[in-house]
Design a protein around this motif. Structure first.
Motif, mmCIF file in Angstrom:
data_model
loop_
_atom_site.group_PDB
_atom_site.id
_atom_site.type_symbol
_atom_site.label_atom_id
_atom_site.label_comp_id
_atom_site.label_asym_id
_atom_site.label_seq_id
_atom_site.Cartn_x
_atom_site.Cartn_y
_atom_site.Cartn_z
ATOM 1 N N UNK A 104 1.083 22.926 10.971
ATOM 2 C CA UNK A 104 0.878 21.615 11.567
ATOM 3 C C UNK A 104 0.656 21.799 13.064
ATOM 4 N N UNK A 105 -0.411 21.231 13.588
ATOM 5 C CA UNK A 105 -0.636 21.332 15.031
ATOM 6 C C UNK A 105 0.355 20.464 15.796
ATOM 7 N N UNK A 106 0.446 20.722 17.059
ATOM 8 C CA UNK A 106 1.351 19.934 17.882
ATOM 9 C C UNK A 106 0.795 18.525 18.074
ATOM 10 N N UNK A 107 1.662 17.649 18.526
ATOM 11 C CA UNK A 107 1.240 16.272 18.789
ATOM 12 C C UNK A 107 0.159 16.239 19.858
ATOM 13 N N UNK A 108 0.291 17.093 20.834
ATOM 14 C CA UNK A 108 -0.675 17.132 21.933
ATOM 15 C C UNK A 108 -2.065 17.493 21.425
ATOM 16 N N UNK A 109 -2.134 18.484 20.540
ATOM 17 C CA UNK A 109 -3.422 18.896 19.990
ATOM 18 C C UNK A 109 -3.993 17.805 19.089
ATOM 19 N N UNK A 110 -3.137 17.163 18.308
ATOM 20 C CA UNK A 110 -3.596 16.080 17.446
ATOM 21 C C UNK A 110 -4.142 14.918 18.267
ATOM 22 N N UNK A 111 -3.503 14.600 19.374
ATOM 23 C CA UNK A 111 -3.999 13.535 20.255
ATOM 24 C C UNK A 111 -5.352 13.905 20.855
ATOM 25 N N UNK A 112 -5.505 15.168 21.234
ATOM 26 C CA UNK A 112 -6.789 15.616 21.776
ATOM 27 C C UNK A 112 -7.881 15.554 20.712
ATOM 28 N N UNK A 113 -7.524 15.893 19.471
ATOM 29 C CA UNK A 113 -8.487 15.793 18.378
ATOM 30 C C UNK A 113 -8.903 14.346 18.142
ATOM 31 N N UNK A 160 13.730 14.962 8.254
ATOM 32 C CA UNK A 160 13.251 15.862 7.207
ATOM 33 C C UNK A 160 11.908 16.469 7.611
ATOM 34 N N UNK A 161 11.875 17.780 7.862
ATOM 35 C CA UNK A 161 10.617 18.404 8.299
ATOM 36 C C UNK A 161 9.487 18.284 7.271
ATOM 37 N N UNK A 162 9.831 18.249 5.999
ATOM 38 C CA UNK A 162 8.799 18.114 4.970
ATOM 39 C C UNK A 162 8.118 16.753 5.060
ATOM 40 N N UNK A 163 8.908 15.718 5.297
ATOM 41 C CA UNK A 163 8.338 14.379 5.430
ATOM 42 C C UNK A 163 7.477 14.266 6.678
ATOM 43 N N UNK A 164 7.899 14.894 7.748
ATOM 44 C CA UNK A 164 7.125 14.860 8.989
ATOM 45 C C UNK A 164 5.795 15.573 8.788
ATOM 46 N N UNK A 165 5.841 16.738 8.159
ATOM 47 C CA UNK A 165 4.613 17.495 7.890
ATOM 48 C C UNK A 165 3.672 16.689 6.995
ATOM 49 N N UNK A 166 4.234 16.063 5.972
ATOM 50 C CA UNK A 166 3.432 15.239 5.063
ATOM 51 C C UNK A 166 2.830 14.049 5.814
ATOM 52 N N UNK A 167 3.596 13.443 6.702
ATOM 53 C CA UNK A 167 3.112 12.312 7.493
ATOM 54 C C UNK A 167 1.916 12.719 8.345
ATOM 55 N N UNK A 168 2.024 13.850 9.037
ATOM 56 C CA UNK A 168 0.939 14.291 9.909
ATOM 57 C C UNK A 168 -0.278 14.752 9.110
ATOM 58 N N UNK A 169 -0.065 15.354 7.956
ATOM 59 C CA UNK A 169 -1.200 15.728 7.114
ATOM 60 C C UNK A 169 -1.944 14.485 6.636
ATOM 61 N N UNK A 170 -1.193 13.471 6.240
ATOM 62 C CA UNK A 170 -1.816 12.211 5.799
ATOM 63 C C UNK A 170 -2.540 11.537 6.968
#
Length: 97
Positions: free
Chosen positions: A1-10, A63-73
Motif C-alpha cells: 500500500x502506498x503512503x497517503x502522500x503518494x496517493x494524494x499526489x496520484x 485493523x491494518x487489514x481493513x485499512x489496506x482494504x479501504x485504500x485498495x477500494x
C-alpha cells in the motif's frame, strides 16, 4: 500500500490529466458542446475534493487489514472515476466528429 502522500499526489495527477484534456477540447474544438465538457470538469473538481478528504479518513483504523482494504477500494474507485470521465469526454468529442 502506498503512503497517503503518494496517493494524494496520484489523485492530483489523475484529476489534472482529465481537467487538462477538458480544457484542451474546449479550447481547440469549437464545435464541441462546451457546457457538457465543463460539466465533466466540474464533476472532476468535486470528486477531487471528495477523494482527498477520504484519503485522510480510513475505515477501521485499528485493523491494518481493513485499512489496506479501504485504500485498495479507494484506489480502484479513483481509477474507475477517471476512466468514466475520459469516456464521457470522448463521447462528447465523437458527437462532433
Amino acid at each position: 500500500m502506498p503512503s497517503k502522500r503518494i496517493l494524494k499526489k496520484d489523485i492530483d495527477m489523475l484529476m489534472s490529466m482529465v481537467l487538462n484534456d477538458c480544457f484542451y477540447v474546449v479550447e481547440y474544438n469549437p464545435k464541441v458542446d462546451s457546457q457538457a465538457v465543463m460539466k465533466i470538469a466540474g464533476d472532476m473538481i468535486q470528486k477531487h475534493r471528495e477523494f482527498k478528504i477520504r484519503v485522510n479518513q480510513p475505515d477501521g483504523k485499528d485493523d491494518p487489514k481493513l485499512v489496506r482494504q479501504y485504500y485498495n477500494h479507494l484506489s480502484a474507485e479513483i481509477l474507475e472515476t477517471v476512466n468514466e470521465a475520459f469516456e464521457r469526454l470522448s463521447a462528447e468529442v465523437k458527437k462532433v466528429a
